[in-house]
Design a protein around this motif. Structure first.
Motif, short mmCIF file in Angstrom:
data_model
loop_
_atom_site.label_atom_id
_atom_site.label_comp_id
_atom_site.label_asym_id
_atom_site.label_seq_id
_atom_site.Cartn_x
_atom_site.Cartn_y
_atom_site.Cartn_z
N MET A 142 20.12 -17.82 -28.30
CA MET A 142 19.02 -17.40 -29.17
C MET A 142 18.86 -15.89 -29.13
O MET A 142 18.64 -15.25 -30.17
N LEU A 143 18.97 -15.30 -27.94
CA LEU A 143 18.87 -13.84 -27.82
C LEU A 143 20.02 -13.15 -28.54
O LEU A 143 19.84 -12.10 -29.17
N VAL A 146 19.11 -13.19 -32.24
CA VAL A 146 18.03 -12.26 -32.57
C VAL A 146 18.52 -10.82 -32.56
O VAL A 146 18.14 -10.01 -33.41
N THR A 147 19.36 -10.48 -31.60
CA THR A 147 19.84 -9.10 -31.47
C THR A 147 21.03 -8.79 -32.37
O THR A 147 21.45 -7.63 -32.48
N SER A 327 20.41 -17.11 -40.60
CA SER A 327 19.89 -16.66 -39.31
C SER A 327 19.01 -17.74 -38.68
O SER A 327 19.05 -17.95 -37.46
N LYS A 328 18.23 -18.45 -39.50
CA LYS A 328 17.40 -19.54 -38.98
C LYS A 328 18.27 -20.67 -38.45
O LYS A 328 17.99 -21.25 -37.39
N PHE A 331 19.75 -19.69 -35.16
CA PHE A 331 18.73 -19.67 -34.12
C PHE A 331 18.40 -21.10 -33.67
O PHE A 331 18.27 -21.37 -32.47
#
Length: 486
Positions: A142-143, A146-147, A327-328, A331
């Protein structure tokens, strides 16, 4: 990567349908999932969701089989509890993908992740600690999403090695299937042998071979849901043979295929929340780091390719692989690792079987909602799932392994700088019974061969760093002995 801020609007020529009605005149379900906008219908979405579920329902049988080993304390996970955890995690993550990601993608326990947990993690720690590692790997992914590092890493690792990792995991899973079925045994004069004494013995093993052949025949005919049909057929034959008294109850590896107390029961959530963080001092920080890295690798590479591949087939991705909600989706796929760990059913990942639903017309997250609800319904039919013999379920593991090996067609076997690292990656996973060793050998050999060819600039800083880490991994025991740690 930047993504379109609006949903793509297919034309009538693209979809073969009439242009969608104005948003205000459409039902809320249509507006929320963009059903008409994507050229679909409610019937297509429901049909697609059911088809996807039928294509991947086998995971309810295979995941408990893969996670059936003992941990360092000698404890095992209860079969019914693992079935409940598998169904619950698949239902929750798939519903999230449908309601939040709004794309026709379904998730369930990744067999590659489960294989790592069972063969590499649990033997070194307890099952709750292993599930804790699963949660950590999910948070790491997940990180990375996000990054934006997930895409950077994907681009840094050569495509051939990505295919090699997938193929190696496939062979690894197939080996587990052959061993769990009793088809392959540890030999006395040889490392492994056919059956317990160089030949197949007993009806259960022959039933495994028959189920395996049936699934391959159905796949060759292009029959949808071939794996599930094969498992159901093998289970029916097993139940008939058992009822007729042709096979003794103790001949089955997982018990006789018969119902106890009816087909419906309440879910067994005894594994839920049994997660531990820490207590890893016995295995060492380096080993813990490698375990997390291996889990990330196992759940990392297929997901993005699967998401883009299914999205492209659904007409949602452009020629650069961009699609609404990417992106969702990535994630949620990462969150599946943490959700699966907390549930006690291994990390969740997007299944390529989602493409079967897309083939039936699914274009929106509503199909995923349907699939998720069907997984939720399975929580109450654990006894039906539990009657499947281990020998029958093992056949599906071999089939999945064969499907993953099809990535070989994407490898340039004439290029030694590609072929040798891929070869080492593929064969060392099953031969050493660790996924980490295969990946490490592939990375180190790739960097070494490229450097020997004078093509060091093609390697990239990330691959150089990875090679150094894996060299330390291979030399860990001598280094620790030299430092007096051991």
């Amino acid at each position: 990567m930047t993504h379109p801020s609006v949903e793509p609007r297919p034309t009538a020529e693209d979809t073969g349908t009439e242009p969608p009605a104005p948003a205000g005149s459409r039902p809320w379900l249509d507006r929320y999932f963009h059903i008409s906008t994507r050229g679909s219908t409610l019937a297509r979405e429901v049909r697609g969701g059911i088809t996807t579920f039928m294509a991947m329902a086998y995971i309810l049988l295979l995941n408990p089989l893969v996670l059936s080993g003992k941990d360092a304390a000698g404890d095992t996970l209860g079969q019914k509890a693992v079935i409940t955890a598998t169904a619950f995690a698949a239902a929750l993550t798939t519903l999230l993908m449908g309601l939040v990601g709004k794309v026709p993608l379904a998730l369930a326990a990744g067999l590659s992740v489960s294989g790592v947990l069972s063969s590499q993690v649990a033997p070194q720690m307890t099952w709750p600690q292993a599930m804790g590692m699963c949660v950590i790997y999910g948070v790491v992914i997940m990180l990375l999403v996000v990054t934006g590092l997930r895409e950077m890493i994907m681009n840094a690792i050569p495509l051939a090695l990505k295919h090699g990792i997938t193929m190696g995991i496939g062979l690894f899973i197939a080996l587990i299937g052959f061993y769990k079925s009793g088809f392959v045994h540890q030999g006395k004069a040889t490392p492994v042998t056919l059956g317990p004494a160089g030949q197949l013995t007993g009806w259960p093993v022959l039933l495994f071979a028959g189920t395996l052949l049936l699934v391959f025949m159905l796949q060759a005919r292009g029959v949808p849901g071939a794996i599930l049909i094969g498992i159901v057929g093998g289970t029916v034959v097993a139940a008939v043979l058992n009822a007729a008294g042709a096979i003794k109850a103790d001949a089955w590896a997982s018990g006789a295929p018969e119902l106890h107390g009816g087909a419906v029961s309440m879910p067994d959530f005894s594994l839920f929340g049994h997660v531990e963080f820490g207590g890893w001092d016995k295995v060492g920080a380096m080993t813990v780091g490698m375990i997390v890295f291996t889990l990330v690798l196992a759940g990392f590479f297929d997901a993005m390719a699967t998401i883009i591949g299914v999205g492209t087939e659904a007409g949602l991705a452009d020629d650069r692989g961009r699609m609404p909600g990417l992106s969702k989706a990535l994630f949620i796929d990462g969150a599946g690792g943490a959700i699966g760990g907390v549930a006690g059913g291994s990390g969740q990942t997007v299944f390529i079987e989602s493409a079967t639903g897309v083939g039936e017309g699914a274009r929106t997250g509503l199909a995923s909602v349907v699939t998720g609800l069907l997984f939720a319904a399975c929580l109450f039919f654990t006894p039906l799932t539990a009657i499947v013999p281990q020998e029958v379920a093992s056949a599906a593991l071999v089939v999945i392994g064969a499907m993953m090996l099809m990535n070989a067609r994407h490898v340039d076997w004439a290029d030694r700088a590609t072929a040798i690292p891929v070869f080492l990656t593929v064969v060392l996973m099953p031969f050493t019974y660790t996924i980490t060793t295969g990946v490490a050998a592939g990375v180190v050999s790739y960097v070494a061969i490229k450097a020997a060819q004078g093509r060091a600039r093609e390697i990239g800083a990330f691959m150089w760093g990875l090679a150094v880490i894996f060299l330390i991994y291979f030399a860990l025991h001598p280094i620790e002995s030299w430092l007096g740690v051991r």
